[in-house]
Motif scaffolding. Structure first.
Motif, PDB file in Angstrom:
ATOM      1  N   UNK A 128       0.888  -1.287   0.013  1.00  0.00           N
ATOM      2  CA  UNK A 128      -0.045   0.019  -0.001  1.00  0.00           C
ATOM      3  C   UNK A 128       0.867   1.318   0.011  1.00  0.00           C
ATOM      4  N   UNK A 129       0.544   2.350  -0.962  1.00  0.00           N
ATOM      5  CA  UNK A 129       1.083   3.659  -0.827  1.00  0.00           C
ATOM      6  C   UNK A 129       0.276   4.475   0.099  1.00  0.00           C
ATOM      7  N   UNK A 130       0.930   5.177   0.743  1.00  0.00           N
ATOM      8  CA  UNK A 130       0.141   6.096   1.803  1.00  0.00           C
ATOM      9  C   UNK A 130       0.004   7.367   0.756  1.00  0.00           C
ATOM     10  N   UNK A 131      -0.865   8.182   1.400  1.00  0.00           N
ATOM     11  CA  UNK A 131      -1.286   9.497   0.859  1.00  0.00           C
ATOM     12  C   UNK A 131       0.007  10.503   0.595  1.00  0.00           C
ATOM     13  N   UNK A 132       0.104  10.799  -0.507  1.00  0.00           N
ATOM     14  CA  UNK A 132       1.178  11.858  -0.867  1.00  0.00           C
ATOM     15  C   UNK A 132       1.266  13.331  -0.293  1.00  0.00           C
ATOM     16  N   UNK A 133      -0.097  13.564  -0.180  1.00  0.00           N
ATOM     17  CA  UNK A 133      -0.664  14.990   0.395  1.00  0.00           C
ATOM     18  C   UNK A 133      -0.187  15.035   1.845  1.00  0.00           C
ATOM     19  N   UNK A 134      -0.638  13.933   2.538  1.00  0.00           N
ATOM     20  CA  UNK A 134      -0.655  13.910   3.907  1.00  0.00           C
ATOM     21  C   UNK A 134       0.971  13.709   4.347  1.00  0.00           C
ATOM     22  N   UNK A 135       1.662  12.874   3.700  1.00  0.00           N
ATOM     23  CA  UNK A 135       3.128  12.872   3.782  1.00  0.00           C
ATOM     24  C   UNK A 135       3.833  14.086   3.633  1.00  0.00           C
ATOM     25  N   UNK A 136       3.549  14.858   2.751  1.00  0.00           N
ATOM     26  CA  UNK A 136       4.006  16.249   2.623  1.00  0.00           C
ATOM     27  C   UNK A 136       3.707  17.365   3.762  1.00  0.00           C
ATOM     28  N   UNK A 137       2.462  17.205   4.226  1.00  0.00           N
ATOM     29  CA  UNK A 137       2.311  18.005   5.588  1.00  0.00           C
ATOM     30  C   UNK A 137       3.083  17.543   6.575  1.00  0.00           C
ATOM     31  N   UNK A 138       3.296  16.126   6.913  1.00  0.00           N
ATOM     32  CA  UNK A 138       4.156  15.513   8.025  1.00  0.00           C
ATOM     33  C   UNK A 138       5.630  15.965   7.682  1.00  0.00           C
TER      34      UNK A 138
END
Length: 418
Positions: free
Chosen positions: A337-347
């Motif tokens: 599973x790939x995790x959400x790229x936008x949420x990863x950028x926020x983190x």
């Protein structure tokens, strides 16, 4: 998802480390069993349920609306704002003789995120739900709690699920007063995002001296139980070329693992035989049956399929060579599973603002975040594991190294909710 700008419009929250540590130590006191090292809160054991009841009390103390669903998921909802909720948490169940932080830290850190927001006087514009999922460790195959929340499993799956000892999941649930026929699924649109903090369970961050790992992908995993059946016989009178020795078939497969990985695997591939039993299991008897688990992992769907096919082939060959019958029970298949790229950028932006050294990395272990990521935006934060040790009594992370990740989690929850 919320539209704030990476937390710069919220106070610089900081997790209360002493409060977080006290929570972890309190719930782990419920997992100590005489004669067994480590923490023992195996899914749906009395200790597991005691830990869930303890959590419900702590959630209520924080002013959350608290309930347990019919498969044992525990929720604490901060009833503020409206619209879809930000969900944060992990799991409280452990493996046998497990460590003190695997899952437990993430649940307690989720509650601490809410309390840190309350301490700062923040009023979120949407609800925040802290969750402790049930049977994340996969006693019955898969990740029951998060899969039930996301609607991936329900009463039909529960009715046929068993653990490696043959115990039925439905019986384990009813034995603890839970309902294997109830509805547990949340509508995807009711969850704005899911966040999880977890120890890395590997050595990468510890070796690099980095405080935080931000996960972008989680390996898939398949979970099998294998039984090879031959013929039990006397070890002194049965000639070697007349034996149908189940142990030798199991050993044959074990010897083939390196070849399977070389031919079908990749850099992220893992194959593990972690549980095995022989019968009659007596020094002077040829083994009539050998039962063992196979857990396979990889971050690529095609590689996982190739690993599984190679395992089937080698098992069949070993069975034929030793005159054995082969039975494979396929408990679960969780895709990479790939995790959400936008949420990863926020983190990443939060970690930059925190000034903590971090890296983007995959996870070789499965986590609840990977289940949620198939349905809603999900993010996963790692903190270092000393020596990379996990699923063992000497699992350990220094509390000073936990603090940046716990603070990052609190700020990320606030960013999404306020």
């Amino acid at each position: 998802m919320a539209d704030s700008q990476a937390g710069f419009d919220i106070p610089p929250l900081k997790a209360d480390l002493s409060r977080l540590k006290a929570d972890v130590e309190a719930v782990n006191a419920l997992g100590i069993q005489p004669g067994l090292p480590g923490i023992n809160r195996v899914s749906f054991s009395d200790a597991d349920m005691a830990g869930r009841r303890w959590l419900m009390t702590r959630m209520a103390d924080a002013g959350l609306a608290v309930w347990m669903d019919c498969v044992g998921n525990v929720f604490g909802r901060w009833e503020v704002g409206d619209g879809p909720a930000v969900m944060v948490g992990s799991h409280l169940d452990t493996v046998v003789m497990g460590g003190p932080l695997d899952g437990t830290l993430g649940v307690c850190a989720g509650l601490e995120a809410v309390r840190s927001m309350q301490d700062a006087g923040l009023t979120p514009r949407r609800p925040v739900v802290v969750v402790a999922t049930a049977d994340e460790e996969g006693r019955f195959g898969g990740m029951l709690g998060s899969q039930a929340i996301c609607g991936e499993v329900g009463p039909d799956w529960i009715a046929q699920a068993t653990d490696s000892d043959g115990t039925r999941l439905a019986d384990a649930l009813t034995g603890q007063g839970l309902d294997p026929t109830g509805d547990t699924a949340w509508r995807p649109e009711s969850i704005a995002a899911f966040l999880e903090l977890h120890i890395e369970q590997g050595p990468v961050l510890d070796r690099a001296g980095e405080a935080i790992g931000l996960v972008d992908a989680v390996s898939g995993v398949f979970n099998w139980s294998v039984t090879l059946t031959g013929e039990a016989n006397h070890s002194g009178t049965t000639p070697m070329d007349h034996r149908r020795d189940a142990f030798r078939g199991m050993a044959d497969f074990g010897h083939a693992i390196d070849r399977i990985l070389a031919e079908a695997g990749g850099p992220q591939s893992r194959l593990t035989v972690g549980k095995a039993a022989l019968s009659p299991n007596f020094p002077h008897s040829v083994a009539g049956t050998a039962s063992f688990s196979i857990i396979g992992r990889d971050a690529d769907d095609a590689v996982m399929e190739a690993l599984a096919e190679a395992c089937r082939t080698r098992l069949s060959e070993a069975a034929e060579r030793h005159g054995l019958e082969l039975d494979i029970v396929r408990h679960s298949w969780l895709p990479p599973t790939r995790l959400d790229t936008d949420l990863h950028a926020r983190l990443c932006r939060h970690a930059d603002a925190l000034g903590a050294p971090y890296r983007t990395m995959p996870s070789g272990a499965g986590h609840d975040a990977q289940t949620f990521a198939r349905h809603v935006p999900a993010g996963l934060i790692f903190v270092p594991s000393v020596g990379g040790i996990s699923h063992a009594p000497n699992e350990h992370s220094d509390w000073d190294s936990i603090h940046p990740g716990a603070t990052l989690l609190a700020r990320a929850v606030a960013d999404l909710a306020v």
